[in-house]
Write an enzyme that holds these catalytic residues in place. Structure first.
Site, short mmCIF file in Angstrom:
data_model
loop_
_atom_site.label_atom_id
_atom_site.label_comp_id
_atom_site.label_asym_id
_atom_site.label_seq_id
_atom_site.Cartn_x
_atom_site.Cartn_y
_atom_site.Cartn_z
N GLU A 1 0.37 -0.61 -10.94
CA GLU A 1 1.04 0.39 -9.97
C GLU A 1 0.26 1.92 -10.15
O GLU A 1 1.09 2.78 -10.32
CB GLU A 1 2.52 0.59 -10.17
CG GLU A 1 2.99 -0.80 -9.71
CD GLU A 1 4.64 -0.84 -9.79
OE1 GLU A 1 5.22 0.06 -10.23
OE2 GLU A 1 4.98 -2.06 -9.62
N ASN B 1 -3.25 -4.26 -11.19
CA ASN B 1 -2.04 -4.99 -10.39
C ASN B 1 -1.23 -3.76 -9.75
O ASN B 1 -1.12 -2.91 -10.00
CB ASN B 1 -1.21 -5.58 -11.25
CG ASN B 1 -0.14 -6.68 -10.60
OD1 ASN B 1 -0.29 -7.47 -10.00
ND2 ASN B 1 1.15 -6.37 -11.07
N HIS C 1 5.39 -7.86 -2.86
CA HIS C 1 6.71 -7.89 -2.75
C HIS C 1 6.97 -7.70 -1.19
O HIS C 1 6.77 -6.49 -0.80
CB HIS C 1 7.55 -6.76 -3.51
CG HIS C 1 7.33 -7.12 -4.97
ND1 HIS C 1 8.18 -8.15 -5.34
CD2 HIS C 1 6.65 -6.50 -6.28
CE1 HIS C 1 7.94 -8.20 -6.91
NE2 HIS C 1 7.09 -7.42 -7.38
N GLU D 1 3.31 -11.39 -7.98
CA GLU D 1 4.79 -11.26 -7.98
C GLU D 1 5.42 -11.60 -6.65
O GLU D 1 6.16 -10.79 -6.30
CB GLU D 1 5.30 -9.65 -8.31
CG GLU D 1 4.58 -9.22 -9.50
CD GLU D 1 4.79 -7.93 -9.89
OE1 GLU D 1 5.75 -7.42 -9.55
OE2 GLU D 1 4.13 -7.38 -10.95
N ASP E 1 7.62 -12.35 -3.58
CA ASP E 1 8.93 -12.63 -2.90
C ASP E 1 8.87 -11.92 -1.50
O ASP E 1 8.41 -10.93 -1.38
CB ASP E 1 10.00 -12.13 -3.95
CG ASP E 1 10.04 -10.79 -4.35
OD1 ASP E 1 9.33 -9.92 -3.78
OD2 ASP E 1 10.63 -10.38 -5.31
#
Ligand SMILES: *[C@@H]1O[C@H](CO)[C@@H](O)[C@H](O)[C@H]1NC(C)=O
Length: 431
Positions: free
Chosen positions: A245, A286, A322, A350, A352
């Site tokens: 990030e 990432n 996400h 990651e 979702d």
């Protein structure tokens, strides 16, 4: 938007890992012996074994067969994973191969009707399909049983256990309990492990953020931290999210304690530290909201270009994924392609896809479509090596605790029952 992707409880509930490690090693030896005794596809030549169609045939920590059944050859995807792929004409070769060899299949071989997310990913040429695992899940037997099913998951990521606040809570004092517990599960199951993460502004202990260190001191703190953590897991990690990030939404660098004190070169410095500590782990940067094309993804493209230009060790871009039901970008494949064109591999790290509660059949149907589209984008680009979901069941999702009124983002519900999203993933890999 307020975004704090991975905060969860960080309970420490595992016994010291040294005993466990020994136990795991013994179990590994026993299971290896069992595996060798029951290998499928024993060829006519006594004592020579071959892996079946799509089976593993090489790679680090692989002690199984290194040759393939008739009609297949052993392809190196990366140093960790070689797979038996059809020599030509996949369909016809596969059929003749299975029909002539059915009788020699052992009961340990998945039957031809076996299904699973990892099997689907593998059939699409992907290295793995994985899930994050947080330490509270380690004592939940039904949860662990599904997580340990290699038809479903061939890779794990510790959700919190390798973050700075978990590994170096006070300066120079390292604790490995949580990370080692996740490693032990992955080893026991023969699953790949992604490491997460070295340099990130969040879940960072206050001794780092509030220490008022000067440039040289913070640089050595960051480099030492990354070398120590990556070094601890040396040889056991497929890939590391070394930097997490680093960007603002407009593609400029986020003003973290590392950026403000060290400058943009903190990124190459921490990458070099990770490489020095483990020469074989793939090193990733990432981030979230770099799923589709846009300003933030362009920032990532420019960073990778400049790192490549200065020969910094960078191997991959991690797209967190996400996402929100009904709002999945349409440019995911184009975006993966633009990263891949820079000469790096790509992973969705990651994934979702959350919804506003309550859950309705309509939202579940849309979620299925959304999962299918994300997976299809990865399936369509060879450089996209795998997909990790951020835990597999709604029971352990981080979403409800961070996004008020939202949840149900994963392919299994709170009762470990598969949702339509599960079929969306399977269909996405087959598309
Ligand atoms: C930190 O020090 C390095 C040299 O060691 C220098 O290149 C960099 O510009 C410095 N960063 C800041 C923000 O002053």
């Amino acid at each position: 938007m307020p975004y704090n992707p991975e905060i969860k409880s960080t309970n420490i509930l595992e016994p010291p890992s040294s005993i466990k490690t020994l136990e795991v090693m013994l179990k590994l030896i026993v299971s290896l012996a069992t595996l060798l005794a029951t290998l499928p596809f024993a060829t006519a030549t006594a004592g020579v074994y071959a892996s079946g169609p799509w089976g593993q045939c090489g790679g680090k920590i692989w002690f199984g067969p290194k040759t393939c059944a008739v009609g297949y050859h052993c392809k190196e995807w990366n140093p960790w994973y070689y797979q038996c792929v059809p020599v030509a004409h996949p369909t016809s070769t596969h059929q003749s191969s299975t029909s002539t060899r059915t009788s020699s299949r052992s009961s340990t071989t998945p039957s031809p009707t076996s299904t699973g997310l990892a099997l689907s990913a593998k059939a699409a040429g992907k290295l793995y399909f994985g899930s994050a695992l947080d330490n509270p899940g380690l004592t939940d037997e039904p949860y662990l049983a599904i997580l340990s099913d290699k038809n479903q998951f061939t890779q794990l990521t510790p959700a919190n256990g390798m973050k700075w606040e978990s590994t170096e809570p006070s300066r120079g004092v390292y604790t490995w309990t949580q990370g080692d517990a996740v490693l032990a599960v992955a080893k026991k199951n023969g699953q790949l492990l992604r490491g997460h993460t070295c340099a990130w502004h969040s879940q960072l202990p206050s001794w780092v953020t509030a220490g008022n260190f000067d440039n040289a001191t913070l640089t050595s703190i960051m480099v030492d931290h990354c070398k120590t953590v990556v070094g601890h897991y040396k040889g056991q990690i497929y890939s590391w999210d070394v930097v997490n990030e680093a960007f603002n939404e407009d593609g400029t660098f986020r003003e973290t304690v590392f950026y403000n004190t060290i400058g943009p070169s903190y990124i190459s410095k921490v990458l070099h530290a990770a490489r020095e500590a483990d020469h074989h782990a793939k090193l990733y940067i990432n981030d979230y909201n770099i799923d589709g094309t846009g300003a933030k993804s362009t920032g990532m493209v420019n960073l990778i270009k400049s790192l490549k230009a200065e020969r910094a060790p960078i191997d991959g871009v991690g797209i967190q994924g996400h996402l929100i039901v009904g709002q999945v970008p349409t440019t995911i494949q184009a975006n993966i392609e633009q990263f891949a064109a820079l000469g790096v591999e790509v992973a969705i790290t990651e994934l979702d896809i959350r919804m506003e509660l309550p859950v309705t059949p309509e939202k579940l149907a849309q979620q299925k479509e959304d999962y299918k589209n994300v997976i299809k984008a990865c399936a369509n680009v060879p450089a996209c090596v795998g997909v990790t979901i951020w835990d597999y069941t709604d029971k352990y999702s981080w979403v409800p605790s961070v996004f008020d009124g939202e949840g149900a983002p994963l392919p299994w519900d709170e009762n470990l029952v598969k949702k339509p999203a599960y079929d969306g993933i399977v269909e996405g890999f087959a598309a």
